[in-house]
Motif scaffolding. Structure first.
Motif, PDB file in Angstrom:
ATOM      1  N   ALA A 297       0.826  -1.219   0.000  1.00 45.80           N
ATOM      2  CA  ALA A 297       0.000   0.000   0.000  1.00 45.80           C
ATOM      3  C   ALA A 297       0.850   1.254   0.000  1.00 45.80           C
ATOM      4  O   ALA A 297       1.920   1.311   0.612  1.00 45.80           O
ATOM      5  CB  ALA A 297      -0.917   0.008   1.234  1.00 45.80           C
ATOM      6  N   ASP A 298       0.378   2.274  -0.714  1.00 44.08           N
ATOM      7  CA  ASP A 298       0.955   3.628  -0.641  1.00 44.08           C
ATOM      8  C   ASP A 298       2.447   3.662  -0.901  1.00 44.08           C
ATOM      9  O   ASP A 298       3.199   4.379  -0.238  1.00 44.08           O
ATOM     10  CB  ASP A 298       0.642   4.257   0.722  1.00 44.08           C
ATOM     11  N   GLY A 299       2.882   2.860  -1.868  1.00 46.27           N
ATOM     12  CA  GLY A 299       4.271   2.938  -2.308  1.00 46.27           C
ATOM     13  C   GLY A 299       5.249   2.081  -1.544  1.00 46.27           C
ATOM     14  O   GLY A 299       6.459   2.132  -1.812  1.00 46.27           O
ATOM     15  N   LYS A 300       4.779   1.281  -0.596  1.00 50.39           N
ATOM     16  CA  LYS A 300       5.705   0.447   0.176  1.00 50.39           C
ATOM     17  C   LYS A 300       6.381  -0.586  -0.721  1.00 50.39           C
ATOM     18  O   LYS A 300       5.761  -1.179  -1.601  1.00 50.39           O
ATOM     19  CB  LYS A 300       4.978  -0.269   1.313  1.00 50.39           C
ATOM     20  N   GLY A 301       7.669  -0.831  -0.473  1.00 54.06           N
ATOM     21  CA  GLY A 301       8.394  -1.876  -1.177  1.00 54.06           C
ATOM     22  C   GLY A 301       8.386  -3.169  -0.398  1.00 54.06           C
ATOM     23  O   GLY A 301       7.893  -3.244   0.731  1.00 54.06           O
ATOM     24  N   LEU A 302       8.950  -4.208  -0.986  1.00 53.62           N
ATOM     25  CA  LEU A 302       9.008  -5.515  -0.341  1.00 53.62           C
ATOM     26  C   LEU A 302      10.201  -5.595   0.593  1.00 53.62           C
ATOM     27  O   LEU A 302      11.312  -5.154   0.259  1.00 53.62           O
ATOM     28  CB  LEU A 302       9.110  -6.619  -1.396  1.00 53.62           C
ATOM     29  N   SER A 303       9.982  -6.194   1.761  1.00 51.86           N
ATOM     30  CA  SER A 303      11.056  -6.387   2.736  1.00 51.86           C
ATOM     31  C   SER A 303      11.414  -7.858   2.829  1.00 51.86           C
ATOM     32  O   SER A 303      10.690  -8.727   2.312  1.00 51.86           O
ATOM     33  CB  SER A 303      10.621  -5.885   4.114  1.00 51.86           C
ATOM     34  N   THR A 304      12.507  -8.140   3.519  1.00 49.85           N
ATOM     35  CA  THR A 304      12.902  -9.531   3.716  1.00 49.85           C
ATOM     36  C   THR A 304      11.820 -10.303   4.466  1.00 49.85           C
ATOM     37  O   THR A 304      11.578 -11.483   4.189  1.00 49.85           O
ATOM     38  CB  THR A 304      14.223  -9.605   4.492  1.00 49.85           C
ATOM     39  N   SER A 305      11.142  -9.670   5.419  1.00 51.68           N
ATOM     40  CA  SER A 305      10.088 -10.354   6.169  1.00 51.68           C
ATOM     41  C   SER A 305       8.882 -10.672   5.290  1.00 51.68           C
ATOM     42  O   SER A 305       8.157 -11.634   5.558  1.00 51.68           O
ATOM     43  CB  SER A 305       9.649  -9.508   7.367  1.00 51.68           C
ATOM     44  N   ASP A 306       8.664  -9.875   4.264  1.00 49.70           N
ATOM     45  CA  ASP A 306       7.562 -10.156   3.336  1.00 49.70           C
ATOM     46  C   ASP A 306       7.800 -11.448   2.551  1.00 49.70           C
ATOM     47  O   ASP A 306       6.881 -11.973   1.915  1.00 49.70           O
ATOM     48  CB  ASP A 306       7.391  -9.006   2.337  1.00 49.70           C
ATOM     49  N   MET A 307       9.031 -11.953   2.606  1.00 53.46           N
ATOM     50  CA  MET A 307       9.389 -13.177   1.885  1.00 53.46           C
ATOM     51  C   MET A 307       9.353 -14.411   2.781  1.00 53.46           C
ATOM     52  O   MET A 307       9.698 -15.508   2.344  1.00 53.46           O
ATOM     53  CB  MET A 307      10.804 -13.043   1.300  1.00 53.46           C
TER      54      MET A 307
END
Length: 489
Positions: A31-41
């Motif tokens: 949302a709102d321009g957030k990028g992917l983080s290591t935790s998102d993986m």
């Protein structure tokens, strides 16, 4: 108040509250321009497929490419969290109802710099945290902000292999300084890195490092990355104190109080060595130099740290104001002639027959918390802050919406009793933030069923549920603890 009650009272202004992490709480991963983080993986792995492991947060380069390519039907619970992003007002109001004095949060690096390399921060991400901080302050809740809490931009893992590369220092400082500049009038308490010693257990979680891509041994890379984090933390302390003279900036470790398996001298010496691997981290950040025992360890194990000429002076001149730590369990040290390495693992393979364990096999040791508080304070003579402690358990939502978590109340009561004893011993303890005051996604297994909160969230391991919030029995109990400043348990 009797003399005994006075002796065991918590100090006025003691910071009672709860602790969270953006990657386990917020959701709204895109949302709102957030990028992917290591935790998102980090995928959810059902218990029957874990091969007995309680920690499933490592990701390798092949898996990362598969996950990024979408060529998988794996579920990633941390991407959805418990939707704090859209429900923060409701949740903060419930924390205020309990009387929280402080809430520990982290600010997702990828909300501010989606890849970590942008020159200009993402205004939508900054505005979100402005709103959260304003809501906290409206309820007279002090924010305690962790700058880096297991949520590095995936781009930095792909391009630099995370903290293996020294260039992460400047990128982290850009992020930290952006937070300082934006929130300097709203945040007094800061932590530079969450559980920095986690990198010894998981390079990916603690350092954003893909183990199958490292250059050199795992241990060499872990300590080189640690050095880069030490320098980054010290520079953040320097900058933070310049921008916010009244701020208090601390370090944090996962504290594993270590007992010898027996009185055999070899076990006692091994226990000392294992304990030093934990204490090494605050040693550097609180005292400003590498301890001699680590220099010997590096030499004997062929570990050669690459340093810039100014690094030692930066670390020496910019020590922290307090030591924060998580405490969940104690650890057993036992000498093995076939393995003289220090494990650095979170759960000892040697079981303590004197302790009961949680559903997830974690030893329950309230007295160990008093021991840990006294040892840390005796060693560093610096304010301490317990920023994580709690019980992960399976809770049952009754038909009437109640949750009878007497086991959690008992766990926390016994730990707070030992905190009170430590304060009576003379320990300078700033506060206590119970881990997961609202149910969130587990760090170690990415499951929802391992619940810590005083507030139940209707969501299962597959992400199904209404997300409705319910007060557990522990909600009213903790409210009473705070109201009485720890006198009524």
């Amino acid at each position: 108040m009797t003399k005994q009650e006075t002796k065991q009272a918590f100090p006025a202004g003691f910071l009672w509250g709860g602790a969270t992490a953006a990657n386990q709480l917020e959701g709204a991963f895109d949302a709102d321009g957030k990028g992917l983080s290591t935790s998102d993986m980090a995928p959810f792995v059902p218990k029957e497929l874990r091969n007995g492991k309680d920690f499933t947060f490592d990701v390798n380069s092949v898996e990362l490419e598969e996950f990024l390519g979408g060529n998988t039907d794996v579920y990633f619970p941390k991407r959805n969290g418990v939707d704090f992003y859209h429900r923060y007002k409701e949740d903060i109001a419930m924390f205020a109802e309990m009387g929280f004095k402080v809430l520990r949060i982290s600010m997702a690096w990828t909300r501010i710099f989606p890849t970590g390399e942008e020159e200009v921060p993402n205004e939508a991400g900054l505005a979100f945290y402005d709103n959260v901080l304003d809501e906290l302050l409206k309820h007279n809740i002090e924010p305690l902000v962790t700058i880096s809490h297991y949520e590095m931009p995936v781009h930095l893992t792909q391009k630099y292999n995370g903290w293996e590369d020294r260039r992460l220092i400047d990128l982290y400082l850009k992020f930290a300084n952006t937070l300082f500049d934006r929130y300097k009038d709203k945040v007094k308490y800061w932590i530079t890195f969450n559980e920095m010693n986690m990198i010894l257990t998981s390079l990916y979680t603690g350092g954003g490092i893909l183990e199958d891509k490292i250059k050199g041994s795992k241990e060499q890379v872990a300590y080189q990355a640690t050095h880069h984090q030490f320098v980054a933390s010290a520079l953040a302390v320097k900058s933070g104190k310049e921008k916010m003279p009244n701020a208090q900036i601390g370090c944090m470790i996962c504290r594993l109080e270590t007992y010898a398996a027996s009185s055999k001298p070899e076990d006692v010496l091994q226990t000392l060595k294992e304990d030093q691997m934990n204490l090494f981290y605050p040693e550097v950040q609180a005292r400003g130099e590498y301890p001699s025992y680590m220099n010997r360890y590096f030499e004997e194990n062929g570990i050669e740290l690459v340093k810039e000429p100014e690094d030692d002076a930066i670390i020496k001149d910019n020590t922290v104001d307090f030591i924060a730590f998580s405490y969940y369990m104690t650890y057993i040290g036992k000498y093995d002639p076939n393995d003289n390495s220090n494990s650095g693992m979170l759960v000892s393979q040697v079981k303590n027959p004197h302790l009961e364990v949680t559903e997830w096999g974690w030893p329950i040791d309230p007295i160990g918390l008093r021991v840990a508080l006294n040892r840390l304070y005796d060693r560093y003579r610096m304010p301490l802050f317990i920023v994580e402690n709690g019980l992960g358990a399976t809770d049952k939502l009754e038909e009437d919406g109640s949750i009878h978590d007497t086991y959690r109340i008992d766990y926390l009561r016994r730990h707070i009793e030992q905190m009170r004893e430590a304060v009576a011993d003379g320990v300078d303890l700033m506060g206590f933030t119970s881990w997961g005051p609202i149910d969130i996604i587990s760090c170690s297994t990415s499951e929802m069923g391992k619940r810590y909160g005083f507030i139940y969230v209707d969501q299962d391991n597959a992400g199904n549920g209404t997300l409705q919030r319910y007060r557990k029995d522990s909600f009213d109990w903790y409210k009473q603890v705070i109201e009485s400043n720890g006198q009524i348990l």
